[in-house]
Design a protein around this motif. Structure first.
Motif, PDB file in Angstrom:
ATOM      1  N   ARG A  85       0.829  -1.204   0.000  1.00 42.47           N
ATOM      2  CA  ARG A  85       0.000   0.000   0.000  1.00 42.47           C
ATOM      3  C   ARG A  85       0.863   1.254   0.000  1.00 42.47           C
ATOM      4  O   ARG A  85       0.556   2.235  -0.688  1.00 42.47           O
ATOM      5  N   CYS A  86       1.949   1.239   0.760  1.00 45.52           N
ATOM      6  CA  CYS A  86       2.853   2.381   0.780  1.00 45.52           C
ATOM      7  C   CYS A  86       3.444   2.639  -0.607  1.00 45.52           C
ATOM      8  O   CYS A  86       3.452   3.776  -1.092  1.00 45.52           O
ATOM      9  N   ALA A  87       3.909   1.587  -1.257  1.00 45.79           N
ATOM     10  CA  ALA A  87       4.574   1.745  -2.551  1.00 45.79           C
ATOM     11  C   ALA A  87       3.624   2.266  -3.626  1.00 45.79           C
ATOM     12  O   ALA A  87       3.965   3.197  -4.372  1.00 45.79           O
ATOM     13  N   VAL A  88       2.430   1.680  -3.714  1.00 44.79           N
ATOM     14  CA  VAL A  88       1.521   2.106  -4.790  1.00 44.79           C
ATOM     15  C   VAL A  88       0.986   3.512  -4.539  1.00 44.79           C
ATOM     16  O   VAL A  88       0.773   4.281  -5.485  1.00 44.79           O
ATOM     17  N   LEU A  89       0.782   3.872  -3.275  1.00 47.11           N
ATOM     18  CA  LEU A  89       0.328   5.231  -2.985  1.00 47.11           C
ATOM     19  C   LEU A  89       1.408   6.261  -3.312  1.00 47.11           C
ATOM     20  O   LEU A  89       1.113   7.348  -3.820  1.00 47.11           O
ATOM     21  N   LEU A  90       2.672   5.936  -3.049  1.00 50.69           N
ATOM     22  CA  LEU A  90       3.750   6.867  -3.362  1.00 50.69           C
ATOM     23  C   LEU A  90       3.902   7.080  -4.863  1.00 50.69           C
ATOM     24  O   LEU A  90       4.466   8.100  -5.296  1.00 50.69           O
ATOM     25  N   ALA A 116      -5.234  -5.048  -1.049  1.00 50.47           N
ATOM     26  CA  ALA A 116      -4.321  -5.148   0.089  1.00 50.47           C
ATOM     27  C   ALA A 116      -5.051  -4.917   1.406  1.00 50.47           C
ATOM     28  O   ALA A 116      -4.723  -5.545   2.422  1.00 50.47           O
ATOM     29  N   ASP A 117      -6.057  -4.015   1.406  1.00 49.78           N
ATOM     30  CA  ASP A 117      -6.863  -3.795   2.615  1.00 49.78           C
ATOM     31  C   ASP A 117      -7.538  -5.088   3.058  1.00 49.78           C
ATOM     32  O   ASP A 117      -7.501  -5.455   4.245  1.00 49.78           O
ATOM     33  N   ILE A 118      -8.181  -5.765   2.112  1.00 49.57           N
ATOM     34  CA  ILE A 118      -8.902  -6.996   2.442  1.00 49.57           C
ATOM     35  C   ILE A 118      -7.929  -8.061   2.943  1.00 49.57           C
ATOM     36  O   ILE A 118      -8.188  -8.763   3.934  1.00 49.57           O
ATOM     37  N   THR A 119      -6.797  -8.188   2.277  1.00 46.90           N
ATOM     38  CA  THR A 119      -5.806  -9.189   2.680  1.00 46.90           C
ATOM     39  C   THR A 119      -5.278  -8.897   4.080  1.00 46.90           C
ATOM     40  O   THR A 119      -5.153  -9.801   4.921  1.00 46.90           O
ATOM     41  N   PHE A 120      -4.947  -7.640   4.353  1.00 49.90           N
ATOM     42  CA  PHE A 120      -4.441  -7.271   5.669  1.00 49.90           C
ATOM     43  C   PHE A 120      -5.464  -7.588   6.755  1.00 49.90           C
ATOM     44  O   PHE A 120      -5.125  -8.191   7.782  1.00 49.90           O
ATOM     45  N   ASN A 121      -6.709  -7.174   6.563  1.00 47.12           N
ATOM     46  CA  ASN A 121      -7.725  -7.372   7.593  1.00 47.12           C
ATOM     47  C   ASN A 121      -8.022  -8.849   7.841  1.00 47.12           C
ATOM     48  O   ASN A 121      -8.256  -9.265   8.972  1.00 47.12           O
ATOM     49  N   ALA A 122      -8.014  -9.637   6.771  1.00 43.49           N
ATOM     50  CA  ALA A 122      -8.241 -11.071   6.938  1.00 43.49           C
ATOM     51  C   ALA A 122      -7.103 -11.711   7.726  1.00 43.49           C
ATOM     52  O   ALA A 122      -7.331 -12.532   8.626  1.00 43.49           O
ATOM     53  N   ALA A 123      -5.870 -11.352   7.404  1.00 42.22           N
ATOM     54  CA  ALA A 123      -4.727 -11.894   8.146  1.00 42.22           C
ATOM     55  C   ALA A 123      -4.731 -11.409   9.588  1.00 42.22           C
ATOM     56  O   ALA A 123      -4.388 -12.157  10.518  1.00 42.22           O
ATOM     57  N   GLY A 167      -1.167  21.374  -1.154  1.00 40.10           N
ATOM     58  CA  GLY A 167      -1.407  20.793  -2.467  1.00 40.10           C
ATOM     59  C   GLY A 167      -2.199  19.503  -2.419  1.00 40.10           C
ATOM     60  O   GLY A 167      -2.366  18.882  -1.354  1.00 40.10           O
ATOM     61  N   PRO A 168      -2.700  19.047  -3.597  1.00 38.94           N
ATOM     62  CA  PRO A 168      -3.683  17.958  -3.647  1.00 38.94           C
ATOM     63  C   PRO A 168      -3.156  16.570  -3.307  1.00 38.94           C
ATOM     64  O   PRO A 168      -3.936  15.694  -2.967  1.00 38.94           O
ATOM     65  N   VAL A 169      -1.832  16.337  -3.423  1.00 47.20           N
ATOM     66  CA  VAL A 169      -1.319  14.985  -3.157  1.00 47.20           C
ATOM     67  C   VAL A 169      -0.721  14.864  -1.755  1.00 47.20           C
ATOM     68  O   VAL A 169      -0.177  13.810  -1.404  1.00 47.20           O
ATOM     69  N   THR A 170      -0.842  15.903  -0.955  1.00 43.45           N
ATOM     70  CA  THR A 170      -0.219  15.901   0.375  1.00 43.45           C
ATOM     71  C   THR A 170      -0.716  14.748   1.239  1.00 43.45           C
ATOM     72  O   THR A 170       0.073  14.031   1.870  1.00 43.45           O
ATOM     73  N   THR A 171      -2.032  14.569   1.292  1.00 40.32           N
ATOM     74  CA  THR A 171      -2.570  13.542   2.178  1.00 40.32           C
ATOM     75  C   THR A 171      -2.281  12.133   1.669  1.00 40.32           C
ATOM     76  O   THR A 171      -2.228  11.190   2.461  1.00 40.32           O
ATOM     77  N   VAL A 172      -2.089  11.974   0.362  1.00 38.21           N
ATOM     78  CA  VAL A 172      -1.705  10.661  -0.169  1.00 38.21           C
ATOM     79  C   VAL A 172      -0.312  10.295   0.329  1.00 38.21           C
ATOM     80  O   VAL A 172      -0.046   9.139   0.699  1.00 38.21           O
ATOM     81  N   VAL A 173       0.601  11.274   0.351  1.00 36.40           N
ATOM     82  CA  VAL A 173       1.938  11.034   0.901  1.00 36.40           C
ATOM     83  C   VAL A 173       1.844  10.645   2.373  1.00 36.40           C
ATOM     84  O   VAL A 173       2.506   9.698   2.836  1.00 36.40           O
ATOM     85  N   ALA A 174       1.009  11.366   3.129  1.00 34.64           N
ATOM     86  CA  ALA A 174       0.853  11.058   4.552  1.00 34.64           C
ATOM     87  C   ALA A 174       0.280   9.654   4.753  1.00 34.64           C
ATOM     88  O   ALA A 174       0.714   8.921   5.661  1.00 34.64           O
ATOM     89  N   ASP A 175      -0.661   9.262   3.921  1.00 40.14           N
ATOM     90  CA  ASP A 175      -1.247   7.926   4.021  1.00 40.14           C
ATOM     91  C   ASP A 175      -0.193   6.859   3.729  1.00 40.14           C
ATOM     92  O   ASP A 175      -0.103   5.835   4.422  1.00 40.14           O
ATOM     93  N   ALA A 176       0.617   7.079   2.702  1.00 38.63           N
ATOM     94  CA  ALA A 176       1.678   6.125   2.372  1.00 38.63           C
ATOM     95  C   ALA A 176       2.664   5.981   3.525  1.00 38.63           C
ATOM     96  O   ALA A 176       3.060   4.868   3.895  1.00 38.63           O
ATOM     97  N   SER A 178       2.050   6.488   6.634  1.00 35.35           N
ATOM     98  CA  SER A 178       1.386   5.800   7.744  1.00 35.35           C
ATOM     99  C   SER A 178       1.469   4.289   7.598  1.00 35.35           C
ATOM    100  O   SER A 178       1.609   3.567   8.587  1.00 35.35           O
ATOM    101  N   TYR A 179       1.386   3.788   6.374  1.00 27.46           N
ATOM    102  CA  TYR A 179       1.520   2.341   6.163  1.00 27.46           C
ATOM    103  C   TYR A 179       2.957   1.881   6.409  1.00 27.46           C
ATOM    104  O   TYR A 179       3.181   0.774   6.913  1.00 27.46           O
ATOM    105  N   LEU A 180       3.913   2.722   6.059  1.00 29.55           N
ATOM    106  CA  LEU A 180       5.307   2.383   6.343  1.00 29.55           C
ATOM    107  C   LEU A 180       5.541   2.296   7.848  1.00 29.55           C
ATOM    108  O   LEU A 180       6.203   1.375   8.343  1.00 29.55           O
ATOM    109  N   LEU A 181       4.976   3.243   8.600  1.00 35.02           N
ATOM    110  CA  LEU A 181       5.101   3.217  10.054  1.00 35.02           C
ATOM    111  C   LEU A 181       4.370   2.018  10.653  1.00 35.02           C
ATOM    112  O   LEU A 181       4.825   1.419  11.635  1.00 35.02           O
TER     113      LEU A 181
END
Length: 421
Positions: A85-90, A116-123, A167-176, A178-181
């Motif tokens: 999720r981090c990689a594709v969002l970046l 990836a969301d579904i896989t993570f939650n199932a695991a 700018g418009p992609v700021t929160t996408v960077v923050a989301d990416a 967050s998955y790394l963390l």
């Protein structure tokens, strides 16, 4: 031994990982839709396509991942899902910086993230089955539920402010990030997970029957079957009504965007209240009564949205309805999550959660698209009324009998997604 005050160091790392990724998700709420409109000049059809097709295709893609994950250790799968999720969002801010960002890329990224969301939650559900003692599961459920509602209350307003400032992609960077963390937090837990027993054939290939194993278990269980149809339908109807409500409030009733955001941020306090009440209500009334009562009550609020009017009175009505709905959902969700896993054997947890989540995402995508057409033909108020009336019928799908397992039954964990809405 983990008590009710502390569930142990490893649970603390898991909770922290969940908190940071959930905060990133809500900070980036509707980020792709905003990027499509602000950067790519997308119209309403493309925005609806982005909202519906990404999760729907992601749900289909995730179907074979459930049985593939089942015989494997779950923590590495969760870390891998976070890193994917981090990689594709970046890739979105990178393409934006290079001037190469297109609608097709947003669509593809939304598909990968949904799978990836579904896989993570199932695991995660199977992982918690081993991690958390049975006596503390409802407390753990409440903590995750409270974390989710706290993030949903603060994230969208902060994300909107960040987009306006940076700018418009700021929160996408923050989301990416967050998955790394989150992946780092899961790695810091330490490797105490048992290796699941698995047949050698599972390492080679999946049989066709394995893909349907989760649905077979759900539909064969007399308690899970009605809950499956109930939660999928309730979630889909609640989410499908969101775009018509936005149009009604912002376009027809002329509420300012900050008023619209306020109408949903303030009622999220009901999520904190409900998540704290759930364990106490179960102790006093029993799990089945709370499940049934909260399941009925959460269906009774949405019809009120169709009667929202202009001005302070209309805004107060929307807040009241949303507060009641969210409070009931926050009571229902942790009780339901524990009950669902109580009914699921350890060797079917991942497949069952993946099947449940995939069905829910596909149904939500389909009804969201359908309600968009309904609102365009009849108006947003009519679309809200139809969704509210249909929600009133959903308690008929709740299990009437008490299927609470015996005390000797297997312990059941929390699923880290809010399937109750």
């Amino acid at each position: 031994m983990a008590g009710r005050g502390s569930l142990g160091r490893r649970f603390g790392w898991l909770w922290g990982a969940y908190a940071v990724s959930t905060a990133g998700t809500w900070l980036a709420f509707d980020a792709f839709a905003l990027i499509a409109v602000l950067v790519l000049d997308a119209g309403p059809t493309q925005v609806a396509l982005l909202a519906a097709v990404g999760p729907a295709v992601g749900a289909v893609v995730s179907v074979p991942l459930g049985p593939w994950v089942e015989p494997r250790r779950k923590r590495p799968v969760m870390i891998a899902a976070d890193l994917v999720r981090c990689a594709v969002l970046l890739s979105v801010p990178v393409a934006f910086a290079l001037g190469r960002l297109g609608f097709g890329q947003l669509l593809l990224v939304s598909v990968v993230v949904a799978a990836a969301d579904i896989t993570f939650n199932a695991a995660a559900g199977a992982f918690l089955k081993e991690l958390v003692p049975q006596r503390d599961l409802l407390v753990a459920n409440g903590r995750f539920e409270a974390t989710m509602w706290t993030a949903s209350m603060a994230g969208p307003p902060l994300g909107g402010a960040a987009i306006g400032l940076f700018g418009p992609v700021t929160t996408v960077v923050a989301d990416a990030v967050s998955y790394l963390l989150s992946a780092a937090g899961l790695g810091a837990m330490g490797d105490g997970e048992k290796r699941p027993a698995r047949p050698e054939a599972a390492t080679v290939r999946l049989r066709a029957g394995d893909l349907l194993g989760g649905w077979r278990h759900i539909l064969a269980d007399p308690a899970l079957r009605p809950l499956f149809f109930n939660t999928v339908l309730v979630n889909a109807l609640i989410m499908a009504a969101s775009p018509p409500l936005l149009v009604l409030m912002v376009d027809d009733l002329r509420f300012a965007p900050w008023q619209y955001a306020l109408a949903f941020a303030v009622p999220c306090t009901g999520g904190l209240l409900g998540s704290r009440l759930a364990p106490r209500l179960v102790t006093r009334f029993g799990r089945h009564r709370v499940l049934l009562g909260a399941g009925v009550l959460r269906a009774c609020w949405s019809l009120g949205l169709a009667f929202a009017g202009p001005g302070a009175t209309g805004l107060a009505l929307v807040m009241l309805v949303e507060f009641g709905l969210i409070t009931c959902c926050a009571v229902f969700n942790p009780v339901f999550a524990t009950f669902r896993l109580d009914r699921t054997p350890a060797d079917r947890v991942t497949r069952t959660l993946a099947a449940w989540s995939a069905t829910g995402k596909a149904a939500t995508a389909a009804l969201t698209a359908l309600w968009g057409l309904l609102a365009a033909r009849t108006g947003p108020r009519t679309a809200l009324a139809v969704a509210g009336v249909l929600l009133l019928a959903t308690p008929l799908l709740l299990p009437r009998r008490d299927h609470t397992p015996d005390t000797a039954a297997e312990p059941a964990p929390l699923a880290l997604e809010a399937d109750g809405g």
